[in-house]
Design an enzyme around this catalytic site. Structure first.
Site, PDB file in Angstrom:
ATOM      1  N   ASN A  82       1.185  -0.857   0.107  1.00 63.59           N
ATOM      2  CA  ASN A  82      -0.576   0.049  -0.330  1.00 63.59           C
ATOM      3  C   ASN A  82       0.682   1.808  -0.284  1.00 63.59           C
ATOM      4  OD1 ASN A  82      -0.359   1.785   2.482  1.00 63.59           O
ATOM      5  ND2 ASN A  82       0.324  -0.111   3.255  1.00 63.59           N
TER       6      ASN A  82
ATOM      7  N   PHE B  45      -1.861   7.884   3.989  1.00 62.44           N
ATOM      8  CA  PHE B  45      -2.499   8.625   4.740  1.00 62.44           C
ATOM      9  C   PHE B  45      -3.855   9.377   4.756  1.00 62.44           C
ATOM     10  CE2 PHE B  45       1.611   9.411   8.225  1.00 62.44           C
ATOM     11  CZ  PHE B  45       1.662   7.951   9.015  1.00 62.44           C
TER      12      PHE B  45
ATOM     13  N   SER C 163       5.173   5.574   8.494  1.00 61.33           N
ATOM     14  CA  SER C 163       4.496   4.898   7.610  1.00 61.33           C
ATOM     15  C   SER C 163       5.910   4.968   6.643  1.00 61.33           C
ATOM     16  CB  SER C 163       3.265   5.094   7.175  1.00 61.33           C
ATOM     17  OG  SER C 163       3.186   4.540   8.308  1.00 61.33           O
TER      18      SER C 163
ATOM     19  N   ASN D  57       5.090   6.181   3.407  1.00 64.39           N
ATOM     20  CA  ASN D  57       4.567   6.616   2.758  1.00 64.39           C
ATOM     21  C   ASN D  57       3.986   8.277   2.644  1.00 64.39           C
ATOM     22  OD1 ASN D  57       4.134   4.361   1.291  1.00 64.39           O
ATOM     23  ND2 ASN D  57       2.337   3.849   2.105  1.00 64.39           N
ATOM     24  N   THR D  58       4.977   8.551   3.615  1.00 62.82           N
ATOM     25  CA  THR D  58       4.671   9.825   4.096  1.00 62.82           C
ATOM     26  C   THR D  58       6.760  10.692   4.276  1.00 62.82           C
ATOM     27  OG1 THR D  58       2.781  10.525   5.608  1.00 62.82           O
ATOM     28  CG2 THR D  58       4.100  12.040   5.726  1.00 62.82           C
TER      29      THR D  58
ATOM     30  N   LYS E  99       5.623   3.243  17.020  1.00 62.58           N
ATOM     31  CA  LYS E  99       5.129   2.591  16.090  1.00 62.58           C
ATOM     32  C   LYS E  99       6.648   3.031  15.436  1.00 62.58           C
ATOM     33  CE  LYS E  99       1.597  -0.175  13.064  1.00 62.58           C
ATOM     34  NZ  LYS E  99       0.958  -0.165  12.635  1.00 62.58           N
TER      35      LYS E  99
ATOM     36  N   ASN F 203       5.915  -1.867  11.529  1.00 60.73           N
ATOM     37  CA  ASN F 203       4.903  -1.241  10.436  1.00 60.73           C
ATOM     38  C   ASN F 203       5.561  -1.382   9.404  1.00 60.73           C
ATOM     39  OD1 ASN F 203       3.471   0.681   8.858  1.00 60.73           O
ATOM     40  ND2 ASN F 203       3.590   1.860   9.937  1.00 60.73           N
TER      41      ASN F 203
HETATM   42  C1  LIG Z   1      -3.734  -0.869   3.660  1.00 63.10           C
HETATM   43  C2  LIG Z   1      -2.833  -0.580   4.495  1.00 63.10           C
HETATM   44  C3  LIG Z   1      -2.484   0.493   5.052  1.00 63.10           C
HETATM   45  C4  LIG Z   1      -2.498   0.982   6.388  1.00 63.10           C
HETATM   46  N1  LIG Z   1      -2.093   1.859   6.829  1.00 63.10           N
HETATM   47  C5  LIG Z   1      -1.362   2.323   8.262  1.00 63.10           C
HETATM   48  C6  LIG Z   1      -1.796   3.914   8.614  1.00 63.10           C
HETATM   49  O1  LIG Z   1      -1.856   4.454   8.148  1.00 63.10           O
HETATM   50  N2  LIG Z   1      -1.132   3.717  10.081  1.00 63.10           N
HETATM   51  C7  LIG Z   1      -0.108   2.813  10.831  1.00 63.10           C
HETATM   52  O2  LIG Z   1       0.791   2.637  12.238  1.00 63.10           O
HETATM   53  N3  LIG Z   1      -0.098   1.413   9.822  1.00 63.10           N
HETATM   54  C8  LIG Z   1      -0.747   1.353   8.589  1.00 63.10           C
HETATM   55  N4  LIG Z   1      -0.439   0.143   7.983  1.00 63.10           N
HETATM   56  C9  LIG Z   1       0.011  -1.054   8.724  1.00 63.10           C
HETATM   57  C10 LIG Z   1      -0.483  -2.046   9.542  1.00 63.10           C
HETATM   58  O3  LIG Z   1      -0.391  -1.589  10.979  1.00 63.10           O
HETATM   59  C11 LIG Z   1       0.532  -3.415   9.985  1.00 63.10           C
HETATM   60  O4  LIG Z   1       1.615  -2.406  10.732  1.00 63.10           O
HETATM   61  C12 LIG Z   1       1.786  -3.836   8.719  1.00 63.10           C
HETATM   62  O5  LIG Z   1       0.274  -3.688   8.155  1.00 63.10           O
HETATM   63  C13 LIG Z   1       2.089  -4.905   9.303  1.00 63.10           C
HETATM   64  O6  LIG Z   1       0.887  -6.433   9.993  1.00 63.10           O
HETATM   65  P1  LIG Z   1       0.113  -7.183   8.862  1.00 63.10           P
HETATM   66  O7  LIG Z   1       1.274  -7.905   8.041  1.00 63.10           O
HETATM   67  O8  LIG Z   1      -0.320  -8.387   9.929  1.00 63.10           O
HETATM   68  O9  LIG Z   1      -0.771  -5.996   8.244  1.00 63.10           O
HETATM   69  C14 LIG Z   1      -1.167  -0.232   7.032  1.00 63.10           C
HETATM   70  C15 LIG Z   1      -1.469  -1.373   6.570  1.00 63.10           C
HETATM   71  C16 LIG Z   1      -1.481  -1.629   5.421  1.00 63.10           C
HETATM   72  C17 LIG Z   1      -1.637  -3.215   4.503  1.00 63.10           C
END
Ligand SMILES: Cc1cc2nc3c(=O)[nH]c(=O)nc-3n(C[C@H](O)[C@H](O)[C@H](O)COP(=O)(O)O)c2cc1C
Length: 363
Positions: free
Chosen positions: A115, A119, A177, A179-180, A215, A244
Protein backbone atom coordinates in the site's frame (compact mmCIF):
# COMPACT_ATOMS: atom_id res chain seq x y z
CA UNK A 1 -25.31 -21.54 7.55
CA UNK A 2 -22.23 -20.68 5.42
CA UNK A 3 -20.27 -17.75 6.68
CA UNK A 4 -21.33 -14.52 4.95
CA UNK A 5 -17.70 -13.48 4.42
CA UNK A 6 -16.96 -16.79 2.65
CA UNK A 7 -19.88 -16.04 0.34
CA UNK A 8 -18.88 -12.49 -0.55
CA UNK A 9 -15.11 -13.11 -0.73
CA UNK A 10 -15.11 -14.24 -4.40
CA UNK A 11 -16.91 -11.01 -5.28
CA UNK A 12 -14.52 -8.92 -3.21
CA UNK A 13 -11.50 -10.56 -4.88
CA UNK A 14 -12.68 -9.45 -8.30
CA UNK A 15 -12.92 -5.82 -7.23
CA UNK A 16 -9.93 -3.49 -7.12
CA UNK A 17 -8.40 -3.85 -3.64
CA UNK A 18 -9.47 -0.45 -2.33
CA UNK A 19 -13.04 -0.83 -3.61
CA UNK A 20 -13.27 -4.21 -1.85
CA UNK A 21 -11.96 -2.65 1.34
CA UNK A 22 -14.45 0.24 1.15
CA UNK A 23 -17.32 -2.17 0.56
CA UNK A 24 -16.36 -4.36 3.53
CA UNK A 25 -16.03 -1.31 5.75
CA UNK A 26 -19.45 -0.09 4.66
CA UNK A 27 -20.97 -3.52 5.36
CA UNK A 28 -19.44 -3.45 8.83
CA UNK A 29 -20.74 0.08 9.37
CA UNK A 30 -24.23 -1.13 8.47
CA UNK A 31 -24.00 -3.85 11.12
CA UNK A 32 -23.46 -6.80 8.78
CA UNK A 33 -20.43 -7.89 10.81
CA UNK A 34 -22.57 -10.29 12.84
CA UNK A 35 -23.18 -12.29 9.63
CA UNK A 36 -19.43 -12.64 9.10
CA UNK A 37 -18.63 -14.44 12.34
CA UNK A 38 -19.11 -18.01 13.36
CA UNK A 39 -20.25 -19.50 16.67
CA UNK A 40 -16.67 -19.60 17.99
CA UNK A 41 -16.41 -15.80 17.74
CA UNK A 42 -19.30 -15.40 20.17
CA UNK A 43 -17.73 -17.53 22.88
CA UNK A 44 -16.13 -15.71 25.80
CA UNK A 45 -12.34 -15.58 25.68
CA UNK A 46 -10.41 -18.21 27.61
CA UNK A 47 -9.22 -16.86 30.99
CA UNK A 48 -5.62 -17.68 30.10
CA UNK A 49 -5.73 -14.95 27.43
CA UNK A 50 -6.65 -12.19 29.90
CA UNK A 51 -3.98 -9.67 30.77
CA UNK A 52 -3.62 -6.32 32.53
CA UNK A 53 -1.24 -3.87 30.87
CA UNK A 54 -0.94 -0.13 31.53
CA UNK A 55 -3.94 -0.48 33.85
CA UNK A 56 -6.10 -1.77 30.99
CA UNK A 57 -7.80 -5.16 31.12
CA UNK A 58 -7.31 -6.97 27.81
CA UNK A 59 -9.68 -9.96 27.45
CA UNK A 60 -7.37 -11.34 24.77
CA UNK A 61 -4.09 -10.20 23.16
CA UNK A 62 -5.23 -10.10 19.50
CA UNK A 63 -5.77 -6.60 18.13
CA UNK A 64 -6.70 -4.96 14.85
CA UNK A 65 -3.70 -3.08 13.46
CA UNK A 66 -3.86 0.57 12.40
CA UNK A 67 -4.91 1.48 8.87
CA UNK A 68 -8.05 -0.62 8.58
CA UNK A 69 -10.33 1.75 10.48
CA UNK A 70 -8.50 4.98 9.82
CA UNK A 71 -11.44 7.21 10.74
CA UNK A 72 -12.90 5.43 13.79
CA UNK A 73 -15.97 4.36 11.82
CA UNK A 74 -16.24 0.80 13.08
CA UNK A 75 -14.31 0.16 16.32
CA UNK A 76 -17.39 -1.43 17.93
CA UNK A 77 -17.99 -3.75 14.97
CA UNK A 78 -14.34 -4.85 14.98
CA UNK A 79 -14.41 -5.50 18.74
CA UNK A 80 -17.51 -7.64 18.18
CA UNK A 81 -15.53 -9.78 15.70
CA UNK A 82 -13.55 -10.86 18.76
CA UNK A 83 -10.55 -8.53 18.75
CA UNK A 84 -9.19 -7.76 22.21
CA UNK A 85 -8.45 -4.20 21.12
CA UNK A 86 -8.71 -2.01 18.04
CA UNK A 87 -6.28 0.67 16.90
CA UNK A 88 -7.90 3.40 14.82
CA UNK A 89 -5.95 5.78 12.53
CA UNK A 90 -3.54 6.89 11.39
CA UNK A 91 -5.29 10.19 12.05
CA UNK A 92 -3.64 13.43 10.92
CA UNK A 93 -4.39 16.93 12.16
CA UNK A 94 -6.12 18.04 8.97
CA UNK A 95 -8.13 15.83 6.58
CA UNK A 96 -5.95 14.47 3.81
CA UNK A 97 -6.79 12.81 0.48
CA UNK A 98 -3.71 10.58 0.37
CA UNK A 99 -1.93 9.45 -2.77
CA UNK A 100 -3.62 9.05 -6.16
CA UNK A 101 -5.36 5.71 -6.82
CA UNK A 102 -4.52 2.92 -7.40
CA UNK A 103 -2.58 2.83 -4.14
CA UNK A 104 -3.57 -0.52 -2.63
CA UNK A 105 -2.46 -3.80 -4.22
CA UNK A 106 -3.16 -7.42 -3.29
CA UNK A 107 -0.32 -9.89 -3.79
CA UNK A 108 -2.53 -13.01 -3.79
CA UNK A 109 0.28 -15.49 -4.45
CA UNK A 110 2.31 -14.08 -1.57
CA UNK A 111 -0.57 -13.51 0.89
CA UNK A 112 0.61 -9.93 1.06
CA UNK A 113 -0.43 -6.36 0.34
CA UNK A 114 1.49 -3.35 -0.92
CA UNK A 115 0.00 0.00 0.00
CA UNK A 116 0.95 3.60 -0.62
CA UNK A 117 -2.25 5.10 0.78
CA UNK A 118 -0.39 8.15 2.17
CA UNK A 119 -2.47 8.73 5.32
CA UNK A 120 -5.81 9.30 3.61
CA UNK A 121 -8.17 10.19 6.45
CA UNK A 122 -10.94 12.54 7.54
CA UNK A 123 -8.70 14.40 10.00
CA UNK A 124 -8.61 14.83 13.75
CA UNK A 125 -11.94 16.62 14.30
CA UNK A 126 -13.92 13.90 12.52
CA UNK A 127 -12.17 11.11 14.42
CA UNK A 128 -12.69 12.87 17.75
CA UNK A 129 -16.36 13.40 16.96
CA UNK A 130 -16.85 9.68 16.21
CA UNK A 131 -14.82 8.56 19.22
CA UNK A 132 -16.80 10.82 21.52
CA UNK A 133 -20.04 9.16 20.38
CA UNK A 134 -18.92 5.57 20.91
CA UNK A 135 -19.82 3.57 24.00
CA UNK A 136 -16.76 3.10 26.16
CA UNK A 137 -16.72 -0.68 26.11
CA UNK A 138 -13.66 -2.39 24.67
CA UNK A 139 -10.13 -1.08 24.28
CA UNK A 140 -9.57 1.41 21.46
CA UNK A 141 -6.17 2.96 20.75
CA UNK A 142 -5.58 6.01 18.57
CA UNK A 143 -2.70 6.04 16.08
CA UNK A 144 -1.48 9.57 15.31
CA UNK A 145 0.48 10.89 12.34
CA UNK A 146 1.39 14.16 10.72
CA UNK A 147 0.10 15.76 7.55
CA UNK A 148 2.26 15.36 4.48
CA UNK A 149 2.96 19.11 4.17
CA UNK A 150 3.55 19.72 7.89
CA UNK A 151 7.02 20.99 8.75
CA UNK A 152 6.70 21.12 12.55
CA UNK A 153 5.84 17.44 13.10
CA UNK A 154 5.70 17.75 16.89
CA UNK A 155 2.93 20.37 16.67
CA UNK A 156 0.69 17.95 14.73
CA UNK A 157 1.27 15.10 17.17
CA UNK A 158 0.76 17.39 20.19
CA UNK A 159 -2.60 18.57 18.88
CA UNK A 160 -3.50 14.94 18.20
CA UNK A 161 -2.65 13.99 21.78
CA UNK A 162 -4.57 16.93 23.28
CA UNK A 163 -7.71 16.20 21.27
CA UNK A 164 -7.82 12.41 21.58
CA UNK A 165 -6.40 11.72 25.07
CA UNK A 166 -9.88 11.86 26.58
CA UNK A 167 -11.20 9.14 24.25
CA UNK A 168 -8.16 6.94 23.64
CA UNK A 169 -7.29 3.95 25.80
CA UNK A 170 -3.77 4.26 24.42
CA UNK A 171 -1.95 6.48 21.92
CA UNK A 172 0.50 5.50 19.20
CA UNK A 173 2.98 7.94 17.70
CA UNK A 174 3.38 6.64 14.17
CA UNK A 175 6.79 7.61 12.79
CA UNK A 176 7.22 4.62 10.53
CA UNK A 177 4.83 4.72 7.56
CA UNK A 178 6.86 4.66 4.36
CA UNK A 179 4.35 6.76 2.41
CA UNK A 180 4.89 10.16 4.06
CA UNK A 181 8.20 11.61 2.90
CA UNK A 182 10.67 12.17 5.75
CA UNK A 183 8.46 10.57 8.41
CA UNK A 184 10.78 7.68 9.15
CA UNK A 185 13.70 10.08 9.75
CA UNK A 186 11.95 10.87 13.04
CA UNK A 187 13.18 7.47 14.24
CA UNK A 188 16.79 8.73 14.39
CA UNK A 189 18.03 9.31 17.91
CA UNK A 190 18.25 13.12 18.08
CA UNK A 191 15.01 13.58 16.13
CA UNK A 192 13.19 11.01 18.22
CA UNK A 193 14.22 12.50 21.51
CA UNK A 194 13.36 16.03 20.37
CA UNK A 195 9.97 14.80 19.13
CA UNK A 196 9.00 12.67 22.09
CA UNK A 197 9.90 15.03 24.96
CA UNK A 198 7.20 17.63 24.15
CA UNK A 199 4.73 14.87 23.24
CA UNK A 200 5.15 13.22 26.63
CA UNK A 201 4.79 16.63 28.31
CA UNK A 202 1.59 17.25 26.30
CA UNK A 203 0.26 13.86 27.35
CA UNK A 204 0.94 14.71 31.05
CA UNK A 205 -1.02 17.93 30.68
CA UNK A 206 -4.10 16.10 29.44
CA UNK A 207 -4.71 14.83 32.96
CA UNK A 208 -5.96 11.47 31.77
CA UNK A 209 -2.49 10.29 30.77
CA UNK A 210 -3.19 7.38 28.39
CA UNK A 211 -0.17 5.15 27.68
CA UNK A 212 1.95 6.45 24.82
CA UNK A 213 3.52 3.97 22.40
CA UNK A 214 5.78 4.46 19.38
CA UNK A 215 5.33 2.49 16.16
CA UNK A 216 8.55 1.65 14.35
CA UNK A 217 9.59 0.40 10.91
CA UNK A 218 11.09 -3.01 10.18
CA UNK A 219 13.83 -1.47 8.04
CA UNK A 220 16.07 -0.13 10.84
CA UNK A 221 19.81 -0.57 11.15
CA UNK A 222 21.22 -2.10 14.34
CA UNK A 223 22.44 1.35 15.43
CA UNK A 224 18.95 2.80 14.92
CA UNK A 225 17.41 -0.03 16.93
CA UNK A 226 19.83 0.65 19.78
CA UNK A 227 19.10 4.38 19.66
CA UNK A 228 15.34 3.83 19.78
CA UNK A 229 15.65 1.42 22.69
CA UNK A 230 17.76 3.83 24.71
CA UNK A 231 15.39 6.77 24.05
CA UNK A 232 12.41 4.60 24.99
CA UNK A 233 14.04 3.59 28.28
CA UNK A 234 15.32 7.13 29.05
CA UNK A 235 12.00 8.86 28.40
CA UNK A 236 9.90 6.04 29.85
CA UNK A 237 7.86 5.55 26.70
CA UNK A 238 5.10 3.07 27.59
CA UNK A 239 5.49 0.64 24.70
CA UNK A 240 6.52 -0.05 21.12
CA UNK A 241 4.46 -1.31 18.19
CA UNK A 242 6.77 -3.49 16.10
CA UNK A 243 6.34 -3.10 13.16
CA UNK A 244 4.94 -1.09 10.31
CA UNK A 245 5.13 -2.20 6.66
CA UNK A 246 8.47 -2.66 4.89
CA UNK A 247 9.96 -0.92 1.86
CA UNK A 248 12.13 -4.00 1.37
CA UNK A 249 11.19 -6.61 -1.24
CA UNK A 250 12.60 -9.94 -0.17
CA UNK A 251 13.56 -12.19 -3.09
CA UNK A 252 11.01 -14.84 -3.97
CA UNK A 253 7.86 -12.72 -4.14
CA UNK A 254 5.66 -14.18 -6.86
CA UNK A 255 3.03 -11.54 -7.52
CA UNK A 256 3.64 -8.95 -10.26
CA UNK A 257 2.26 -6.38 -7.80
CA UNK A 258 5.42 -6.81 -5.70
CA UNK A 259 7.06 -4.17 -7.90
CA UNK A 260 4.54 -1.50 -6.85
CA UNK A 261 5.99 1.25 -4.67
CA UNK A 262 4.84 1.37 -1.04
CA UNK A 263 4.86 -0.65 2.15
CA UNK A 264 4.67 -4.42 2.02
CA UNK A 265 2.64 -6.27 4.67
CA UNK A 266 1.47 -9.84 5.24
CA UNK A 267 3.29 -13.15 5.21
CA UNK A 268 6.61 -11.92 3.66
CA UNK A 269 6.92 -9.39 6.50
CA UNK A 270 6.71 -11.97 9.28
CA UNK A 271 10.40 -12.91 9.58
CA UNK A 272 11.81 -9.37 9.55
CA UNK A 273 9.21 -7.91 11.89
CA UNK A 274 9.59 -10.81 14.34
CA UNK A 275 13.40 -10.48 14.29
CA UNK A 276 13.03 -6.76 15.07
CA UNK A 277 10.57 -7.57 17.85
CA UNK A 278 13.06 -9.95 19.45
CA UNK A 279 15.84 -7.37 19.07
CA UNK A 280 13.74 -4.64 20.72
CA UNK A 281 12.76 -7.00 23.56
CA UNK A 282 16.44 -7.68 24.22
CA UNK A 283 17.48 -4.03 23.89
CA UNK A 284 14.71 -2.80 26.21
CA UNK A 285 15.53 -5.69 28.58
CA UNK A 286 11.93 -6.87 28.65
CA UNK A 287 10.91 -3.74 30.58
CA UNK A 288 8.65 -2.22 27.94
CA UNK A 289 5.49 -3.95 26.68
CA UNK A 290 5.75 -4.64 22.96
CA UNK A 291 2.95 -5.05 20.43
CA UNK A 292 4.01 -7.58 17.78
CA UNK A 293 2.60 -6.97 14.31
CA UNK A 294 3.63 -8.08 10.83
CA UNK A 295 2.63 -11.15 8.88
CA UNK A 296 0.50 -12.89 11.49
CA UNK A 297 -1.74 -15.33 9.60
CA UNK A 298 -2.20 -18.12 12.14
CA UNK A 299 -2.18 -18.93 15.83
CA UNK A 300 1.35 -20.26 15.60
CA UNK A 301 2.52 -16.96 14.05
CA UNK A 302 0.86 -15.04 16.90
CA UNK A 303 2.34 -17.37 19.51
CA UNK A 304 5.80 -17.00 17.92
CA UNK A 305 5.46 -13.21 18.31
CA UNK A 306 4.56 -13.63 21.98
CA UNK A 307 7.54 -15.91 22.56
CA UNK A 308 9.74 -13.40 20.71
CA UNK A 309 8.71 -10.66 23.15
CA UNK A 310 5.20 -9.42 22.32
CA UNK A 311 2.69 -8.91 25.13
CA UNK A 312 0.03 -8.10 22.52
CA UNK A 313 -0.26 -8.83 18.80
CA UNK A 314 -2.06 -7.16 15.92
CA UNK A 315 -2.95 -8.07 12.37
CA UNK A 316 -4.36 -6.55 9.24
CA UNK A 317 -3.36 -8.28 5.99
CA UNK A 318 -4.33 -11.84 6.93
CA UNK A 319 -7.79 -10.59 7.85
CA UNK A 320 -8.25 -9.52 4.23
CA UNK A 321 -7.32 -12.99 2.96
CA UNK A 322 -8.91 -15.21 5.62
CA UNK A 323 -11.81 -13.12 6.91
CA UNK A 324 -13.16 -12.61 10.42
CA UNK A 325 -13.21 -16.28 11.59
CA UNK A 326 -9.40 -16.03 11.73
CA UNK A 327 -9.64 -13.98 14.92
CA UNK A 328 -11.26 -16.73 17.00
CA UNK A 329 -8.97 -19.36 15.43
CA UNK A 330 -5.91 -17.39 16.51
CA UNK A 331 -7.24 -16.84 20.03
CA UNK A 332 -8.06 -20.52 20.49
CA UNK A 333 -4.67 -21.58 19.12
CA UNK A 334 -2.77 -19.23 21.45
CA UNK A 335 -4.71 -20.53 24.47
CA UNK A 336 -4.01 -24.14 23.44
CA UNK A 337 -0.28 -23.49 22.93
CA UNK A 338 0.06 -21.72 26.29
CA UNK A 339 -1.57 -24.66 28.03
CA UNK A 340 0.44 -27.25 26.11
CA UNK A 341 3.69 -25.48 27.03
CA UNK A 342 2.74 -25.28 30.70
CA UNK A 343 2.30 -21.52 30.88
CA UNK A 344 -0.40 -20.11 33.17
CA UNK A 345 -0.61 -16.73 31.42
CA UNK A 346 0.60 -14.78 28.40
CA UNK A 347 3.05 -12.86 30.60
CA UNK A 348 4.84 -16.11 31.43
CA UNK A 349 5.37 -16.88 27.73
CA UNK A 350 6.53 -13.41 26.62
CA UNK A 351 10.10 -13.51 25.33
CA UNK A 352 10.69 -17.16 26.18
CA UNK A 353 12.02 -18.10 22.74
CA UNK A 354 14.96 -15.79 23.46
CA UNK A 355 16.15 -17.95 26.33
CA UNK A 356 18.27 -20.93 25.48
CA UNK A 357 16.03 -23.45 27.21
CA UNK A 358 12.49 -22.07 27.26
CA UNK A 359 10.97 -25.21 28.74
CA UNK A 360 13.11 -24.81 31.85
CA UNK A 361 12.34 -21.12 32.28
CA UNK A 362 9.25 -22.01 34.29
CA UNK A 363 10.48 -24.93 36.27
C1 LIG B 1 -3.71 -0.91 3.51
C2 LIG B 1 -2.90 -0.68 4.74
C3 LIG B 1 -2.95 0.55 5.36
C4 LIG B 1 -2.21 0.78 6.51
N1 LIG B 1 -2.28 2.00 7.13
C5 LIG B 1 -1.61 2.19 8.28
C6 LIG B 1 -1.73 3.43 8.97
O1 LIG B 1 -2.48 4.31 8.58
N2 LIG B 1 -1.00 3.59 10.09
C7 LIG B 1 -0.18 2.60 10.60
O2 LIG B 1 0.45 2.80 11.64
N3 LIG B 1 -0.06 1.43 9.96
C8 LIG B 1 -0.76 1.20 8.84
N4 LIG B 1 -0.65 -0.01 8.20
C9 LIG B 1 0.30 -1.03 8.74
C10 LIG B 1 -0.39 -2.04 9.64
O3 LIG B 1 -0.92 -1.43 10.79
C11 LIG B 1 0.62 -3.13 10.07
O4 LIG B 1 1.63 -2.51 10.83
C12 LIG B 1 1.25 -3.84 8.87
O5 LIG B 1 0.31 -4.02 7.84
C13 LIG B 1 1.81 -5.21 9.25
O6 LIG B 1 0.80 -6.08 9.72
P1 LIG B 1 0.11 -7.20 8.77
O7 LIG B 1 1.22 -7.94 8.10
O8 LIG B 1 -0.70 -8.05 9.70
O9 LIG B 1 -0.74 -6.47 7.80
C14 LIG B 1 -1.39 -0.26 7.06
C15 LIG B 1 -1.36 -1.50 6.42
C16 LIG B 1 -2.11 -1.73 5.28
C17 LIG B 1 -2.07 -3.10 4.64
Amino acid sequence: MPNFYALIRPVLRRLPAEAARDLTLRALELGLGRLMIDGASQEPDSRILAQRLWGLDFANPVGLAAGYDKDARIPGAMLRLGFGFVEIGTVTLRPQAGNPKPRLFRLEEDEAIVNRMGFNNDGLDAAVERLSRRSRTGIVGVNLGKNRDTIDAAADYIEGIRCTAKFADYLVVNISSPNTPGLRDLQRRANLEALLRPLIAAREETGRRPPLLVKIAPDLTTAEQEDIASVVLDLEVDGLVVSNTTVDRAPGLLSPNAKEAGGLSGRPLFAASTALLAAMFRLTRGRVPLVGVGGIASASDAYAKIRAGASLVQLYTALVFAGPPLVSQIKKGIADSLTADGFMSIAEAVGTSLHKAPAQANS
